[in-house]
Scaffold this motif. Structure first.
Motif, PDB file in Angstrom:
ATOM      1  N   LEU A 283       0.830  -1.207   0.000  1.00  0.00           N
ATOM      2  CA  LEU A 283       0.000   0.000   0.000  1.00  0.00           C
ATOM      3  C   LEU A 283       0.860   1.252   0.000  1.00  0.00           C
ATOM      4  O   LEU A 283       0.541   2.240  -0.655  1.00  0.00           O
ATOM      5  CB  LEU A 283      -0.927   0.007   1.214  1.00  0.00           C
ATOM      6  N   ARG A 284       1.970   1.209   0.703  1.00  0.00           N
ATOM      7  CA  ARG A 284       2.899   2.350   0.743  1.00  0.00           C
ATOM      8  C   ARG A 284       3.449   2.639  -0.655  1.00  0.00           C
ATOM      9  O   ARG A 284       3.633   3.795  -1.031  1.00  0.00           O
ATOM     10  CB  ARG A 284       4.036   2.037   1.708  1.00  0.00           C
ATOM     11  N   ARG A 285       3.701   1.574  -1.427  1.00  0.00           N
ATOM     12  CA  ARG A 285       4.192   1.726  -2.805  1.00  0.00           C
ATOM     13  C   ARG A 285       3.086   2.098  -3.778  1.00  0.00           C
ATOM     14  O   ARG A 285       3.360   2.449  -4.921  1.00  0.00           O
ATOM     15  CB  ARG A 285       4.823   0.415  -3.285  1.00  0.00           C
ATOM     16  N   GLY A 286       1.827   1.960  -3.353  1.00  0.00           N
ATOM     17  CA  GLY A 286       0.709   2.259  -4.231  1.00  0.00           C
ATOM     18  C   GLY A 286       0.280   1.079  -5.078  1.00  0.00           C
ATOM     19  O   GLY A 286      -0.510   1.236  -6.006  1.00  0.00           O
ATOM     20  N   ASP A 287       0.773  -0.108  -4.775  1.00  0.00           N
ATOM     21  CA  ASP A 287       0.438  -1.323  -5.530  1.00  0.00           C
ATOM     22  C   ASP A 287      -0.798  -1.979  -4.900  1.00  0.00           C
ATOM     23  O   ASP A 287      -0.712  -2.955  -4.172  1.00  0.00           O
ATOM     24  CB  ASP A 287       1.626  -2.283  -5.511  1.00  0.00           C
ATOM     25  N   VAL A 288      -1.949  -1.409  -5.226  1.00  0.00           N
ATOM     26  CA  VAL A 288      -3.203  -1.850  -4.623  1.00  0.00           C
ATOM     27  C   VAL A 288      -3.561  -3.266  -5.070  1.00  0.00           C
ATOM     28  O   VAL A 288      -4.103  -4.051  -4.285  1.00  0.00           O
ATOM     29  CB  VAL A 288      -4.332  -0.859  -4.970  1.00  0.00           C
ATOM     30  N   GLU A 289      -3.250  -3.616  -6.298  1.00  0.00           N
ATOM     31  CA  GLU A 289      -3.569  -4.966  -6.802  1.00  0.00           C
ATOM     32  C   GLU A 289      -2.840  -6.042  -6.001  1.00  0.00           C
ATOM     33  O   GLU A 289      -3.416  -7.075  -5.666  1.00  0.00           O
ATOM     34  CB  GLU A 289      -3.227  -5.079  -8.276  1.00  0.00           C
ATOM     35  N   ALA A 290      -1.576  -5.810  -5.681  1.00  0.00           N
ATOM     36  CA  ALA A 290      -0.822  -6.790  -4.892  1.00  0.00           C
ATOM     37  C   ALA A 290      -1.376  -6.875  -3.471  1.00  0.00           C
ATOM     38  O   ALA A 290      -1.485  -7.959  -2.906  1.00  0.00           O
ATOM     39  CB  ALA A 290       0.658  -6.413  -4.868  1.00  0.00           C
ATOM     40  N   ALA A 291      -1.745  -5.740  -2.901  1.00  0.00           N
ATOM     41  CA  ALA A 291      -2.318  -5.735  -1.556  1.00  0.00           C
ATOM     42  C   ALA A 291      -3.665  -6.450  -1.540  1.00  0.00           C
ATOM     43  O   ALA A 291      -3.995  -7.147  -0.578  1.00  0.00           O
ATOM     44  CB  ALA A 291      -2.466  -4.304  -1.048  1.00  0.00           C
ATOM     45  N   ALA A 292      -4.433  -6.311  -2.614  1.00  0.00           N
ATOM     46  CA  ALA A 292      -5.752  -6.938  -2.696  1.00  0.00           C
ATOM     47  C   ALA A 292      -5.663  -8.458  -2.776  1.00  0.00           C
ATOM     48  O   ALA A 292      -6.643  -9.143  -2.489  1.00  0.00           O
ATOM     49  CB  ALA A 292      -6.517  -6.393  -3.888  1.00  0.00           C
ATOM     50  N   GLN A 293      -4.524  -8.998  -3.135  1.00  0.00           N
ATOM     51  CA  GLN A 293      -4.344 -10.447  -3.146  1.00  0.00           C
ATOM     52  C   GLN A 293      -4.178 -10.999  -1.729  1.00  0.00           C
ATOM     53  O   GLN A 293      -4.409 -12.172  -1.491  1.00  0.00           O
ATOM     54  CB  GLN A 293      -3.138 -10.835  -3.997  1.00  0.00           C
ATOM     55  N   LEU A 294      -3.782 -10.135  -0.792  1.00  0.00           N
ATOM     56  CA  LEU A 294      -3.548 -10.550   0.596  1.00  0.00           C
ATOM     57  C   LEU A 294      -4.637 -10.090   1.564  1.00  0.00           C
ATOM     58  O   LEU A 294      -4.738 -10.618   2.665  1.00  0.00           O
ATOM     59  CB  LEU A 294      -2.202 -10.003   1.083  1.00  0.00           C
ATOM     60  N   ALA A 295      -5.423  -9.080   1.148  1.00  0.00           N
ATOM     61  CA  ALA A 295      -6.384  -8.471   2.072  1.00  0.00           C
ATOM     62  C   ALA A 295      -7.499  -7.794   1.288  1.00  0.00           C
ATOM     63  O   ALA A 295      -7.410  -7.620   0.076  1.00  0.00           O
ATOM     64  CB  ALA A 295      -5.669  -7.435   2.939  1.00  0.00           C
ATOM     65  N   ARG A 296      -8.534  -7.396   2.015  1.00  0.00           N
ATOM     66  CA  ARG A 296      -9.566  -6.539   1.418  1.00  0.00           C
ATOM     67  C   ARG A 296      -9.074  -5.106   1.527  1.00  0.00           C
ATOM     68  O   ARG A 296      -8.701  -4.647   2.609  1.00  0.00           O
ATOM     69  CB  ARG A 296     -10.875  -6.650   2.193  1.00  0.00           C
ATOM     70  N   VAL A 297      -9.094  -4.404   0.415  1.00  0.00           N
ATOM     71  CA  VAL A 297      -8.556  -3.048   0.384  1.00  0.00           C
ATOM     72  C   VAL A 297      -9.681  -2.067   0.063  1.00  0.00           C
ATOM     73  O   VAL A 297     -10.483  -2.305  -0.838  1.00  0.00           O
ATOM     74  CB  VAL A 297      -7.426  -2.924  -0.660  1.00  0.00           C
ATOM     75  N   TYR A 298      -9.708  -0.978   0.806  1.00  0.00           N
ATOM     76  CA  TYR A 298     -10.700   0.074   0.623  1.00  0.00           C
ATOM     77  C   TYR A 298      -9.990   1.398   0.425  1.00  0.00           C
ATOM     78  O   TYR A 298      -8.924   1.628   0.980  1.00  0.00           O
ATOM     79  CB  TYR A 298     -11.608   0.194   1.856  1.00  0.00           C
ATOM     80  N   ARG A 299     -10.607   2.280  -0.357  1.00  0.00           N
ATOM     81  CA  ARG A 299     -10.084   3.636  -0.524  1.00  0.00           C
ATOM     82  C   ARG A 299     -10.899   4.568   0.364  1.00  0.00           C
ATOM     83  O   ARG A 299     -12.131   4.522   0.348  1.00  0.00           O
ATOM     84  CB  ARG A 299     -10.189   4.087  -1.961  1.00  0.00           C
ATOM     85  N   LEU A 300     -10.236   5.403   1.122  1.00  0.00           N
ATOM     86  CA  LEU A 300     -10.909   6.359   1.983  1.00  0.00           C
ATOM     87  C   LEU A 300     -11.256   7.606   1.180  1.00  0.00           C
ATOM     88  O   LEU A 300     -10.419   8.127   0.437  1.00  0.00           O
ATOM     89  CB  LEU A 300     -10.017   6.747   3.165  1.00  0.00           C
ATOM     90  N   THR A 301     -12.469   8.062   1.338  1.00  0.00           N
ATOM     91  CA  THR A 301     -12.927   9.274   0.666  1.00  0.00           C
ATOM     92  C   THR A 301     -13.417  10.253   1.726  1.00  0.00           C
ATOM     93  O   THR A 301     -14.297   9.904   2.522  1.00  0.00           O
ATOM     94  CB  THR A 301     -14.080   8.948  -0.304  1.00  0.00           C
ATOM     95  N   PRO A 302     -12.877  11.472   1.736  1.00  0.00           N
ATOM     96  CA  PRO A 302     -13.332  12.440   2.726  1.00  0.00           C
ATOM     97  C   PRO A 302     -14.798  12.820   2.489  1.00  0.00           C
ATOM     98  O   PRO A 302     -15.239  12.945   1.343  1.00  0.00           O
ATOM     99  CB  PRO A 302     -12.435  13.659   2.513  1.00  0.00           C
ATOM    100  N   VAL A 303     -15.504  13.002   3.565  1.00  0.00           N
ATOM    101  CA  VAL A 303     -16.893  13.430   3.494  1.00  0.00           C
ATOM    102  C   VAL A 303     -16.977  14.790   4.186  1.00  0.00           C
ATOM    103  O   VAL A 303     -16.589  14.933   5.345  1.00  0.00           O
ATOM    104  CB  VAL A 303     -17.828  12.417   4.189  1.00  0.00           C
ATOM    105  N   PHE A 304     -17.494  15.770   3.451  1.00  0.00           N
ATOM    106  CA  PHE A 304     -17.617  17.107   4.007  1.00  0.00           C
ATOM    107  C   PHE A 304     -19.070  17.334   4.365  1.00  0.00           C
ATOM    108  O   PHE A 304     -19.968  17.121   3.555  1.00  0.00           O
ATOM    109  CB  PHE A 304     -17.153  18.153   2.996  1.00  0.00           C
ATOM    110  N   ALA A 305     -19.301  17.810   5.589  1.00  0.00           N
ATOM    111  CA  ALA A 305     -20.683  18.056   6.023  1.00  0.00           C
ATOM    112  C   ALA A 305     -21.034  19.513   5.891  1.00  0.00           C
ATOM    113  O   ALA A 305     -20.259  20.387   5.937  1.00  0.00           O
ATOM    114  CB  ALA A 305     -20.851  17.616   7.472  1.00  0.00           C
TER     115      ALA A 305
END
Length: 71
Positions: free
Chosen positions: A49-71
């Protein structure tokens, strides 16, 4: 010795990963603890995840992207 499967959460930048690991419970003072393989798995997910290789991380875990929510 008892073992229990749990989810560990790792956050790196805009990503969060849920990693399934096994905790081992025993009567010694270090309990609960991870196996070396599970500790390496956590490190691998964090590094990918630090390298930005989301596909490789997704092979080992469930990966989610955080999106800011403004109220």
């Amino acid at each position: 010795m008892n073992k229990k499967n749990v989810l560990k959460i790792i956050r790196e930048g805009d990503y969060v990963a849920e990693v399934s690991v096994e905790l081992t419970y025993s009567d010694d003072s270090w309990a609960p603890y991870l196996s070396v393989v599970d500790a390496q798995k956590l490190d691998d997910v964090r590094e990918t995840l630090r390298r930005g290789d989301v596909e490789a991380a997704a092979q080992l875990a469930r990966v989610y992207r955080l999106t800011p929510v403004f109220a």
